[in-house]
Design an enzyme around this catalytic site. Sequence first.
Site, PDB file in Angstrom:
ATOM      1  N   HIS A 223      58.522  36.243  28.747  1.00  0.00           N
ATOM      2  CA  HIS A 223      58.860  34.861  28.407  1.00  0.00           C
ATOM      3  C   HIS A 223      60.272  34.759  27.828  1.00  0.00           C
ATOM      4  O   HIS A 223      60.898  33.701  27.924  1.00  0.00           O
ATOM      5  CB  HIS A 223      57.825  34.269  27.450  1.00  0.00           C
ATOM      6  CG  HIS A 223      57.958  34.708  26.019  1.00  0.00           C
ATOM      7  ND1 HIS A 223      57.282  35.800  25.496  1.00  0.00           N
ATOM      8  CD2 HIS A 223      58.694  34.218  24.985  1.00  0.00           C
ATOM      9  CE1 HIS A 223      57.594  35.938  24.233  1.00  0.00           C
ATOM     10  NE2 HIS A 223      58.445  34.996  23.883  1.00  0.00           N
ATOM     11  N   ASN A 355      56.641  44.483  -0.630  1.00  0.00           N
ATOM     12  CA  ASN A 355      56.393  43.180  -0.012  1.00  0.00           C
ATOM     13  C   ASN A 355      56.551  43.241   1.507  1.00  0.00           C
ATOM     14  O   ASN A 355      55.864  42.524   2.241  1.00  0.00           O
ATOM     15  CB  ASN A 355      57.336  42.132  -0.594  1.00  0.00           C
ATOM     16  CG  ASN A 355      57.036  41.826  -2.052  1.00  0.00           C
ATOM     17  OD1 ASN A 355      55.905  41.986  -2.505  1.00  0.00           O
ATOM     18  ND2 ASN A 355      58.040  41.411  -2.804  1.00  0.00           N
TER      19      ASN A 355
END
Length: 621
Positions: A223, A355
Amino acid sequence: MKRGRPEGSPMLQDGYVTPEKTAKKRCEEASEDYEVWGVEDVCLFLERQGLGDLQGTFRDNQVKGTNLQYLTEEHLKEMKISSVGKRLELLRILHLLCQSPNPNIKVFNDPIHGHIELHPLLVHIIDTPQFQRLRYIKQLGGCYYVFPGASHNRFEHSIGVGHLAGCLVRTLQERQPDLRINKRDVLCVQIAGLCHDLGHGPFSHMFDGRFMPLARPQKDFKHETASVKMFDHLIQSNGLEKVMERYGLVLPEDLKFIKEQITGPLPPEDEERFNSSQNSSWSYEGRQEDKSFLYEIVANKRNGIDVDKWDYFARDCHHLGIQNNFDYKRFLKFARVCAVGKKKHICTREKEVGNLYDMFHTRNCLHRRAYQHKVGNIIETMITDAFLKADQHIKIEGSDGNYYTISDSVEDMVAYTKLTDNIFHQILYSSDPELSKAREILRKVERRQLYKYVGQTQPKANTRIKPEEYDKLPADLANSTPQTCPPDVLLNPEDFIVDVIHMDYGMKEQNPINNVRFYCKTDLTKAIRITKDQVSQLLPEKFAEQIIRVYCKKTDDKSLESAKRYFVQWCMNRDFSKPQDGDVVAPDMTPLKASWAAEDDDSDSENKALLHKSRVRLFNN
């Protein structure tokens, strides 16, 4: 009494306007949108501000509106403006001008990011048929049939990515002026974020991940490549080249930069080598190597940390009803560009490493809980089957009056613009007898008469199934006939669907954090690497796995019971992991494999051995 102009006066001739009037009219039309001013518009602005004596200097230096916000006192010195007072007054006036709101800025109220302000050029792109097409393509494809809230489309996701791309690039621009990020860079990065998904087909990843590999196996459809083709079509068919130039972009250089951000200049197998910081070659043409970090904002091929993920994490979690554990706003607070070898990369503080592991864990959880949901996947498989049966019978008009099938429409952007999720209902509501088989499958989807889930297993790391083996798996499964199966039930390869799913952290077997660089607050310029052992001993040891799911097209109870026994026998033959419900669906079979019996911790070793022997005897009899 005013004297009238002679009849021969040029002011009375049709279409004639004096140069002064022309410049004034252009400036009035531009209003406060200084970015589109030409040299004469800038000179007229100076005259209105009482700085008319500087007009000649600005004309000689060809200063346009797009240059005004970047003028510094050093630039004014180079332009031979010697008076300190005049330089300071000019800078004050320009600062006020550039800080004033652009009247053509559009505000979008987004449920994820709140009120988003978009540049007029981005709005021009949004207001085209090629971009509006994204309103009719579901972001999560078949997930909508499992999660009722997942009704959002590629349209709003693309706007969100364009917004976040602007947030990150402007953050770097303000934090590090030495990077020389200019207005062109900001606009190009935003446009790339806005247009990165233009090439998605019906039901998003179902089209390029399931349908196209079966409909056109010889064509390696992606795509991203289609997005570049659609972007070219969008610009040309809507005549946006002049609009882009009016807002300060330089063509074709900036067009190439935008497309390189979407798909890159290299095939995937060469991308890793190119991204090496020690590699001296530079294959991009849109920007020079000193701005290599700009290619890490929209689609980061180096480590996968990009604004595309930031938006779909937040947006998909919101609509799926799943908690999002990653806060991109915190990443923005610590983002900096550091030199790594011969390139510049976006880095973050060393304390953020935990994180980032959480970010990739969030991605993995979304795949497990939603994107690869067993019911969502089988619905997409059924829709794919329907599209394959309808492929040659659907004709979509493209350019020059030519007609294309569903799978061929990717070759013509006029036809592809018309291909959206609506093809589902076009088939469903058709009365064409050639579409009867496809129509019946989609009716089963609507009535929830789905293929039945049989079970899930995993191969060992060294025996994973390769793509070239996929087509042979149903036959291999059908040949694994269990001896304890009722003789009146015989299943064939066409009765089975074997779905092979790859789960990873975004970079196959690699740990993506190994490609992230960090900095410490004691030295903001030095980029460092942080290994997994420096973070925690509780982090994953492996970063990729393969999952195999089996479904049965026959939905009666007897066939389904037999299919589960076929599946258990197949797992034994292939030395796959024991199915989770293997003891329940085939209690007379599951202990026959010694390693499976050893996994049973509910009985002692003597009882397990006796049980194993008795069931082996039963199986042999």
